[in-house]
Design an enzyme around this catalytic site. Structure first.
Site, short mmCIF file in Angstrom:
data_model
loop_
_atom_site.label_atom_id
_atom_site.label_comp_id
_atom_site.label_asym_id
_atom_site.label_seq_id
_atom_site.Cartn_x
_atom_site.Cartn_y
_atom_site.Cartn_z
N CYS A 37 -7.44 0.64 -8.99
CA CYS A 37 -7.68 1.72 -8.03
C CYS A 37 -7.90 3.03 -8.79
O CYS A 37 -7.05 3.45 -9.58
CB CYS A 37 -6.46 1.84 -7.11
N GLY A 150 -1.62 2.56 1.30
CA GLY A 150 -2.73 2.70 0.37
C GLY A 150 -2.13 3.00 -0.99
O GLY A 150 -0.91 3.09 -1.11
N VAL B 50 -11.94 4.27 0.40
CA VAL B 50 -11.48 2.91 0.16
C VAL B 50 -9.97 2.72 0.01
O VAL B 50 -9.37 1.97 0.76
CB VAL B 50 -12.20 2.30 -1.05
N CYS B 51 -9.35 3.37 -0.96
CA CYS B 51 -7.99 2.96 -1.33
C CYS B 51 -6.99 3.21 -0.21
O CYS B 51 -5.96 2.55 -0.14
CB CYS B 51 -7.55 3.64 -2.61
N GLY B 52 -7.29 4.17 0.67
CA GLY B 52 -6.38 4.41 1.77
C GLY B 52 -6.90 3.80 3.06
O GLY B 52 -6.43 4.14 4.14
#
Lengths: 186, 164
Positions: A37, A150, B50-52
């Site tokens: 990430c 997330g 994306v990541c969240g």
């Protein structure tokens, strides 16, 4: 759902965790992260700087939260860190993975394993057998139950840190938690 | 019909039935899923960072939802072609339904349409095997509500089922 329930770390830090810093540090910072990430990549030097700044005042724990469908190498990278941990080199692998997070192919994982002095044959077998997949999943599920939504998600003394996580913000939040923990322990 | 402070349908309410397109030529109706729990996740739009991203997270949680025999349905006002591209890019393994025409009709039925934005709220409903809403939650629109509330609701349903 109440705010309190939503934001507490459900799995307490224990001997199962990869811990940097003293167990009697006034503040524990837990990060749920994903080696592939980019935001976690950005958080990596920030955590290093916090550790440098706070020294023995901070205990840091990293737990795996790979989003493996959008980050195809994240799961294997997490297992690699756990395989390195089994050989006593978690921190070294953790650092190597974040410092090379744009290329996490298996070949590179093995190169990191060699560079940090692991028994590479054993490391590769652990990866091939997915020896630590269950452990990674356990981390992931503990994150879900704790309201991780997330990556990266930080917990400071067991409470989820919401909002921005740049150096100054985290430093202030940690200092505030440190003051609280001192006053309650008196 | 009871609603919470946001106007969303509250627990105890029968979940209004609907049929929405999941692809240009396939529809999913709520009543066809009777007999198992359904997680209905309204979200404002495809393509959030994306990541969240809530849908990317739920994609990873699918095995947990399936442990409870629950079906996950994402719903937004985006069209089916947009959903298809989004699902392919994020490798999503659950249906995304298009509340597209008449726009937001289903979201309005559930009390989670945002007139000012022309999108749905970020709202979650857990519906039991009999089609009754058992848990609902409306998140601030910019905040990914995570999966912990859904998992707790599914766990409660499972415990009740075992005690019957």
């Amino acid at each position: 759902m109440s705010e309190v329930e939503r934001t507490r770390l459900t799995l307490a830090v224990s001997a199962r965790d990869h811990i940097e810093g003293p167990n009697d540090a006034p503040v524990t910072l837990v990060e749920y992260g994903d080696y592939e990430c980019p935001y976690c990549g950005r958080a990596y030097p920030i955590v290093k700087k916090l550790q440098h700044e706070l020294g023995s005042q901070l205990r840091f724990v990293f737990r795996n939260f790979p989003l493996k469908e959008i980050h195809p190498h994240a799961q294997h990278a997490a297992e690699a860190a756990e395989a390195a941990a089994a050989q006593g080199r978690f921190a070294e692998m953790h650092d190597a993975l974040f410092e090379h997070q744009r290329d996490l192919r298996d070949l590179r994982l093995s190169e990191h394993a060699a560079a940090i002095g692991l028994d590479v044959a054993r490391f590769e077998k652990d990866l091939a057998d997915h020896t630590y997949a269950a452990r990674v999943r356990e981390d992931f599920l503990s994150g879900l139950r704790s309201g991780v939504n997330g990556t990266p998600t930080f917990f400071i003394n067991g409470l989820r840190h919401n909002g921005p996580w740049d150096f100054e913000v985290l430093l202030n939040a940690i200092r505030a938690a440190s003051t609280t923990s001192e006053s309650t322990s008196r | 019909m009871s609603t919470d402070q946001h106007g969303a349908l509250a627990p105890g309410t029968e979940a209004p039935d609907f049929s929405l397109h999941a692809t240009p030529d396939q529809s999913v109706s709520l009543s066809s899923l009777r007999g198992r729990p359904v997680v209905l996740a309204f979200y404002p739009a495809d393509w959030s960072p994306v990541c969240g991203d809530q849908m990317a997270l739920y994609n990873e949680v699918l095995p947990e939802f399936h442990r409870f025999n629950a079906e996950l349905l994402g719903v937004s006002v985006d069209g089916t072609w947009c959903h298809l591209a989004f699902a392919a890019e994020r490798r999503l393994h659950f249906p995304l339904l298009s509340d597209f025409e008449p726009k937001g009709r289903v979201a309005r039925l559930y009390g989670v349409y945002r007139d000012e934005d022309g999108t749905t709220e970020r709202a979650l409903f857990v519906i039991d095997a009999a089609g009754v809403i058992r848990w609902s939650y409306v998140s601030p629109v910019g905040v990914n509500p995570g999966a912990d509330g859904i998992l707790r609701a599914l766990e409660t349903l499972e415990q009740e089922r075992q005690h019957v």
